[in-house]
Write an enzyme that holds these catalytic residues in place. Structure first.
Site, PDB file in Angstrom:
ATOM      1  N   HIS A   1       0.994  -1.587  -0.602  1.00 58.26           N
ATOM      2  CA  HIS A   1       0.223  -0.110  -0.103  1.00 58.26           C
ATOM      3  C   HIS A   1       0.873   1.553   0.129  1.00 58.26           C
ATOM      4  O   HIS A   1       2.078   1.401   0.327  1.00 58.26           O
ATOM      5  CB  HIS A   1      -1.040  -0.045   1.462  1.00 58.26           C
ATOM      6  CG  HIS A   1      -2.017   1.531   0.576  1.00 58.26           C
ATOM      7  ND1 HIS A   1      -2.002   1.933   1.639  1.00 58.26           N
ATOM      8  CD2 HIS A   1      -2.829   1.369   0.460  1.00 58.26           C
ATOM      9  CE1 HIS A   1      -2.859   2.888   1.284  1.00 58.26           C
ATOM     10  NE2 HIS A   1      -3.806   2.825   1.079  1.00 58.26           N
TER      11      HIS A   1
ATOM     12  N   GLU B   1      -3.715   2.441  -7.321  1.00 54.98           N
ATOM     13  CA  GLU B   1      -4.148   3.051  -6.177  1.00 54.98           C
ATOM     14  C   GLU B   1      -3.335   4.677  -6.627  1.00 54.98           C
ATOM     15  O   GLU B   1      -1.850   4.706  -5.961  1.00 54.98           O
ATOM     16  CB  GLU B   1      -4.107   3.319  -4.719  1.00 54.98           C
ATOM     17  CG  GLU B   1      -5.263   1.668  -4.555  1.00 54.98           C
ATOM     18  CD  GLU B   1      -5.512   1.639  -2.718  1.00 54.98           C
ATOM     19  OE1 GLU B   1      -6.653   1.928  -3.142  1.00 54.98           O
ATOM     20  OE2 GLU B   1      -4.709   1.774  -2.332  1.00 54.98           O
TER      21      GLU B   1
HETATM   22  P1  PGA Z   1      -9.234   6.678   0.887  1.00 59.67           P
HETATM   23  O1  PGA Z   1      -8.539   5.254   0.639  1.00 59.67           O
HETATM   24  O2  PGA Z   1     -10.174   5.714   0.730  1.00 59.67           O
HETATM   25  O3  PGA Z   1      -9.270   7.074   2.023  1.00 59.67           O
HETATM   26  O4  PGA Z   1      -8.508   7.673  -0.108  1.00 59.67           O
HETATM   27  C1  PGA Z   1      -7.604   4.580  -0.486  1.00 59.67           C
HETATM   28  C2  PGA Z   1      -6.696   3.393   0.471  1.00 59.67           C
HETATM   29  O5  PGA Z   1      -5.255   3.784   0.813  1.00 59.67           O
HETATM   30  O6  PGA Z   1      -6.461   2.520  -0.306  1.00 59.67           O
END
Ligand code: PGA
Length: 280
Positions: free
Chosen positions: A101, A173
């Site tokens: 992540h 992401e």
């Molecule tokens: P968020 O987090 O939806 O709060 O932006 C997404 C993630 O880190 O997967």
């Protein structure tokens, strides 16, 4: 790469929730499943903190909601203070494990090498990896997005040797879209990044059921647009799904958007009927 038919919707609780809060969330989710108010075409998943994995497993048992860990160490059980192993999170109820992540890469120094070791360890432990890839704002500004994404995907898969996951999830992401400081993306901002991720997976993982998810500031106001505007197999959500009603609201929005998307895509039968009528 083979894309599964159902649509993933899941959340990482990140570093939130006491045991009591985790139990309350799981109970609400269980009640919704039992009341038949979770759209069946969605595959829901929840990634609690390691401290509440086992209790959430017990409360969601039999609901079909998948459970995962937010991280695990790649090594075998042993003297590594402060870590939990892949087999420990599996024992506590995880079938998924999130790896790489953005917050772990930027705040905790997780490198592509570490991601590769974790993916290999997850697969050999029988866990489904949920690998996160994404470019930083600076990399995007410098036009490096495609290279960064392709190299993160390739690195993540580089230590699998001959083994293949029985299923793989990859979440695109972009770092600049994540969290309270993040800028929510429009479909046009991230369509090319998703395509790059799919191509990189296609090169390396033909035949493995692989889903590509999108994540980063997904919320009730943009989930449907992202789903209908992007070639995605799921959405991965942080803050907007930190309450069970938040996750359930998104589930309904996703199910509606999925129906719209299917209406717009001609079925193979329809395509062959059109081709037969108009053979050119
Ligand atoms: P968020 O987090 O939806 O709060 O932006 C997404 C993630 O880190 O997967």
């Amino acid at each position: 790469m083979t894309a599964p038919a159902s649509f993933w919707l899941g959340t990482s609780w990140k570093m939130t929730k006491t045991l009591g809060e985790a139990e309350a969330y799981a109970d609400d989710l269980r009640a919704a499943v039992e009341a038949g108010s979770v759209p069946p075409e969605l595959r829901l998943f929840v990634l609690p903190a390691a401290t509440s994995l086992a209790t959430v497993r017990d409360r969601l048992d039999g609901t079909g909601v998948a459970l995962g860990a937010q991280n695990a160490h790649p090594g075998p059980d042993g003297a590594v203070t402060g870590e939990v192993s892949m087999s420990m999170v599996r024992d506590a109820g995880a079938s998924l494990v999130e790896i790489g992540h953005a917050e772990r890469r930027t705040l905790l120094g997780e490198t592509d090498d570490m991601v590769a070791d974790k993916v290999a360890a997850a697969v050999s432990t029988g866990l489904t990896p949920l690998v996160c890839v994404g470019e930083t704002a600076a990399e995007r500004t410098h036009g490096e997005t495609s290279d960064v994404l392709a190299s993160q995907v390739r690195a993540a898969l580089s230590r699998l040797g001959g083994s293949r996951p029985s299923e793989l999830l990859v979440a695109y992401e972009p770092h600049w879209a994540i969290g309270s400081e993040g800028r929510p993306a429009r479909p046009a901002d991230v369509a090319e990044g998703l395509a790059v991720v799919r191509r990189a997976l296609d090169e390396d993982l033909a035949g493995t059921p692989t889903s590509v998810l999108y994540g980063g500031s997904v919320h009730a106001g943009n989930a449907a647009d992202l789903m209908t505007g992007l070639d995605v197999d799921g959405l991965f959500v942080g803050r907007a799904a930190w309450t069970a009603p938040g996750l359930l609201d998104l589930a309904h929005r996703c199910a509606d958007a999925l129906r719209q998307r299917r209406r717009r895509q001609p079925t193979p039968d329809l395509v062959s009927a059109i081709v037969r009528k108009d053979p050119r």
